[in-house]
Structure formats: C-alpha cells, structure tokens
Write a protein that holds these residues in place. Structure first.
Motif, PDB file in Angstrom:
ATOM      1  N   LEU A  47     -39.710  80.264   9.764  1.00 25.26           N
ATOM      2  CA  LEU A  47     -38.435  80.154   9.355  1.00 25.26           C
ATOM      3  C   LEU A  47     -37.477  80.833  10.101  1.00 25.26           C
ATOM      4  O   LEU A  47     -36.069  80.642   9.951  1.00 25.26           O
ATOM      5  N   HIS A  48     -37.633  81.365  11.313  1.00 21.59           N
ATOM      6  CA  HIS A  48     -36.714  81.893  11.991  1.00 21.59           C
ATOM      7  C   HIS A  48     -36.455  81.175  13.030  1.00 21.59           C
ATOM      8  O   HIS A  48     -36.538  81.059  14.235  1.00 21.59           O
ATOM      9  N   THR A  49     -35.363  80.081  12.646  1.00 29.26           N
ATOM     10  CA  THR A  49     -34.760  79.249  13.353  1.00 29.26           C
ATOM     11  C   THR A  49     -33.311  79.564  13.470  1.00 29.26           C
ATOM     12  O   THR A  49     -32.606  80.024  12.456  1.00 29.26           O
ATOM     13  N   PRO A  50     -32.390  79.013  14.349  1.00 29.75           N
ATOM     14  CA  PRO A  50     -31.037  78.877  14.297  1.00 29.75           C
ATOM     15  C   PRO A  50     -30.383  78.680  12.995  1.00 29.75           C
ATOM     16  O   PRO A  50     -29.626  79.419  12.539  1.00 29.75           O
ATOM     17  N   THR A  51     -30.683  77.674  12.565  1.00 34.15           N
ATOM     18  CA  THR A  51     -30.127  77.081  11.301  1.00 34.15           C
ATOM     19  C   THR A  51     -30.266  78.014  10.060  1.00 34.15           C
ATOM     20  O   THR A  51     -29.440  78.362   9.193  1.00 34.15           O
ATOM     21  N   ASN A  52     -31.505  78.490  10.092  1.00 29.24           N
ATOM     22  CA  ASN A  52     -32.038  79.372   9.085  1.00 29.24           C
ATOM     23  C   ASN A  52     -31.371  80.654   8.980  1.00 29.24           C
ATOM     24  O   ASN A  52     -30.989  81.211   7.918  1.00 29.24           O
ATOM     25  N   LEU A  53     -30.983  81.132  10.313  1.00 31.36           N
ATOM     26  CA  LEU A  53     -30.126  82.424  10.336  1.00 31.36           C
ATOM     27  C   LEU A  53     -28.661  82.240   9.957  1.00 31.36           C
ATOM     28  O   LEU A  53     -28.380  83.056   9.340  1.00 31.36           O
ATOM     29  N   LEU A  54     -28.256  81.024   9.883  1.00 38.15           N
ATOM     30  CA  LEU A  54     -26.922  80.981   9.361  1.00 38.15           C
ATOM     31  C   LEU A  54     -26.969  80.981   7.859  1.00 38.15           C
ATOM     32  O   LEU A  54     -26.187  81.472   7.105  1.00 38.15           O
ATOM     33  N   LEU A  55     -27.992  80.210   7.202  1.00 38.45           N
ATOM     34  CA  LEU A  55     -28.382  80.318   5.775  1.00 38.45           C
ATOM     35  C   LEU A  55     -28.661  81.794   5.410  1.00 38.45           C
ATOM     36  O   LEU A  55     -28.299  82.277   4.326  1.00 38.45           O
ATOM     37  N   LEU A  56     -29.431  82.494   6.097  1.00 40.04           N
ATOM     38  CA  LEU A  56     -29.682  84.134   5.843  1.00 40.04           C
ATOM     39  C   LEU A  56     -28.385  84.823   5.849  1.00 40.04           C
ATOM     40  O   LEU A  56     -28.068  85.532   4.745  1.00 40.04           O
ATOM     41  N   SER A  57     -27.291  84.518   6.977  1.00 42.33           N
ATOM     42  CA  SER A  57     -26.147  85.199   6.653  1.00 42.33           C
ATOM     43  C   SER A  57     -25.177  84.868   5.312  1.00 42.33           C
ATOM     44  O   SER A  57     -24.792  85.327   4.498  1.00 42.33           O
ATOM     45  N   LEU A  58     -25.250  83.402   4.976  1.00 46.15           N
ATOM     46  CA  LEU A  58     -24.777  82.991   3.757  1.00 46.15           C
ATOM     47  C   LEU A  58     -25.241  83.524   2.639  1.00 46.15           C
ATOM     48  O   LEU A  58     -24.623  83.991   1.621  1.00 46.15           O
ATOM     49  N   ALA A  59     -26.715  83.667   2.810  1.00 43.42           N
ATOM     50  CA  ALA A  59     -27.269  84.106   1.445  1.00 43.42           C
ATOM     51  C   ALA A  59     -26.999  85.666   1.257  1.00 43.42           C
ATOM     52  O   ALA A  59     -26.903  86.351   0.162  1.00 43.42           O
ATOM     53  N   VAL A  60     -26.870  86.376   2.514  1.00 44.76           N
ATOM     54  CA  VAL A  60     -26.403  87.845   2.339  1.00 44.76           C
ATOM     55  C   VAL A  60     -24.934  88.002   1.601  1.00 44.76           C
ATOM     56  O   VAL A  60     -24.804  89.039   0.891  1.00 44.76           O
ATOM     57  N   SER A  61     -24.176  87.294   2.150  1.00 43.31           N
ATOM     58  CA  SER A  61     -22.698  87.274   1.541  1.00 43.31           C
ATOM     59  C   SER A  61     -22.829  86.741   0.151  1.00 43.31           C
ATOM     60  O   SER A  61     -22.278  87.546  -0.731  1.00 43.31           O
TER      61      SER A  61
END
Length: 328
Positions: A60-74
């Motif tokens: 799951l370490h893809t560019p798009t998923n990293l953006l979803l990770l940032s959104l999830a942290v927020s």
C-alpha cells in the motif's frame, strides 16, 4: 440556597464575571452528547485503521495512498478534537484560555492540511488520468511524502501567522469567564478565506472537471475498442484501475466539499461562526463528520482496505512478515 441565576452560570461562584449557559432541554443535551461521542470514537477508530493499514502493508506504499494517509492522520485528530466540541455543548469552556487558543490553532491547522491534501489528491489524479505515461516519473513516493510534509509545515506556519495575536495573549477577546473565542482581523480573514477555501476549491473543481472529461473519453474509447484516442491531453492508454481510483477519490472530494461549504458560506455571509454559538454548531459538526465518512467510503470502494482491516482485527498483523501479506 442556590438561585436560578446561579445555576445558569458556567462558574456560579464568580457571579457577574461568569458566562451564562444556554437554556436547552436535558433530553436534547444528552442526545447531542451521545451522538457526538459516538461519532468522535468512530472517527478516531476508523481513521486509525486507515493509518495502520497504509503504514504497515508494503503493497500500500503508493503515492496515492500516502495522500490518503495524510488525510487519515488529519481526520484522526479531528475525531479527538470533537471531544473538545462536546465540552462546548453547554456553552461553557472549563479548560482555560491557553487550551482554548491551542484548540482553535490545531483545528485550523487540520482544516488547512485537509484542504491542501485534497488539492494534492486532485493533482495526483489529474496526472494519472491526463498524463499516464509520465505519472511514474512525475509522481513518486518520495515526492509525495515531501509534498505532504510541506503541506503540514506550511499549514502550521500559516495559521501561526493568522492567529498571532490570539497566541500571544490567549483569551484576550473573551467577554466573560467560561467563554472560548478567537478573533481574526478582517484583512487576515479575507486572505484566509481565499487561501483555504476559494482558491483550493477552484483548483480542485478545474482539475477534476478535466479528469472527468478524459475519463468519459477513455470509457467511450474502451467501449468502441479503440486503442488510441486523440484528445487534448494526448492520452494513449489509461488503466481501468486508475479510472476507478479517480472515481473513488472524486466521491471523497465531493463529500468533503459538501461538508466544508456550509461552514465557509457562513463566513462569506458575515455571520458569527464562534464554536459556542448555537447557530454555527450544525455546520461545524457537519465538517467534523466528514472525517468519519472518508474511511466508510474506502470500505465501500477499496477491497484492500476491507482486507487489511480483517487482518488487523484478527491480529494477523502481529505475525512475522505480516507487512508482506498480499492485500491487493
């Protein structure tokens, strides 16, 4: 004997200097307490699952998923902040002026970061759909990680500048003890409105309009069995998975805008948006509720999220080399 006036005060012992509680039926108050507490817990729990999933599983370490990770942290921190909103249901703030200012400061940072992340998601989908041959070179994991870090840092610095007066002297604008408000001057408010709402929303809408046009063209091409379609973006091949991802993230962005717009519409019309004002309670809770909706959208549209949750809940994640499990 305690008088009726004293029982309506946030701090009855302070009499004239204390704020008054709004009059609300007990049943309504308890219902709001239970509802907001449930939403806050659900928001924090669901987004924590997203954070663990994307962070742990290497697939799951893809560019798009990293953006979803940032959104999830927020969104995870938004869930925690909702407990402070619950404190304000009675119209009284009991945690002091410093905590009040920090609460607003963190809330503004999370809002700015979420909006910035949505813009990055729109850019990611635009490049993936309109320039697929250049996606792997233009959009990399390291590049996206750097952009998300800059988004968080810039958001913190920007809001520190906007709230400078409030941070220097917490509670300077409170008119009574038990109140929790901040004031941003008119010019800074207009700049903030443009940078955190009008500008980003315009970018998001324009980019996704372009993505939609290209996606429709590609869908027609696939139905017609045409291998190459000459359109403005010069798209030759667009993977079906990319189109599906664009559609899913499009749903995320639309829901985000629907939850965000009412709050900023109140700002545009010049109405009071203080957190302890009953007129703003609904739009603020609606914006917070968006943080709970994102993981639910992932559950419906992303099989990898459902599978990763199953692995986490069944504690298979504790096994050696669990990060290499096939999730996709």
């Amino acid at each position: 004997m305690v008088t009726l006036e004293e029982t309506d005060l946030c701090f009855p012992q302070l009499l004239n200097s204390s704020c008054r509680k709004p009059i609300r039926p007990h049943f309504e108050t308890m219902l709001i307490y239970i509802l907001l507490s449930f939403i806050a817990l659900l928001t924090a729990a669901l987004n924590l699952l997203v954070i663990i999933s994307i962070s742990h599983f290497k697939q799951l370490h893809t560019p798009t998923n990293l953006l979803l990770l940032s959104l999830a942290v927020s969104d995870f921190f938004v869930g925690l902040l909702m407990f402070f909103q619950i404190i304000l249901i009675d119209g009284c703030w009991f945690l002091g002026d410093l905590m009040c200012t920090l609460y607003y400061f963190l809330d503004y940072i999370l809002t700015s970061t979420s909006v910035g992340t949505m813009v990055l998601i729109s850019v990611d989908r635009y490049v993936a759909i309109c320039h697929p041959l250049h996606y792997s070179t233009k959009i990399t994991v390291k590049g996206v990680a750097l952009c998300t870090c800059l988004c968080w840092v810039c958001s913190a610095l920007y809001n520190n500048l906007i709230m400078n007066n409030n941070l220097k002297q917490p509670g300077r604008y409170n008119t009574c003890i038990g109140q929790c408000v901040i004031v941003i001057d008119h010019v800074a408010g207009l700049v903030d409105l443009f940078l955190t709402f009008i500008g980003p929303v315009t970018v998001i809408v324009v980019l996704y309009m372009r993505v939609f046009v290209v996606a429709v063209s590609q869908a027609r091409a696939m139905r017609s069995h045409i291998a190459v379609v000459n359109i403005q973006c010069s798209v030759k091949v667009t993977k079906k998975s990319e189109l599906k991802a664009a559609g899913t993230l499009g749903v995320v962005i639309v829901v985000f805008l629907l939850c965000l717009c009412p709050y900023f519409c109140l700002t545009l019309t010049g109405q009071d948006t203080m957190l302890n004002a009953s007129s703003a309670a609904f739009v603020i809770c609606l914006f917070y509720f968006n943080s709970c909706l994102n993981p639910l959208i992932y559950t419906f549209f992303y099989p990898w999220f459902r599978k990763s949750v199953q692995v986490i809940v069944t504690l298979q994640i504790l096994k050696p080399d669990s990060s290499k499990i096939n999730i996709l």
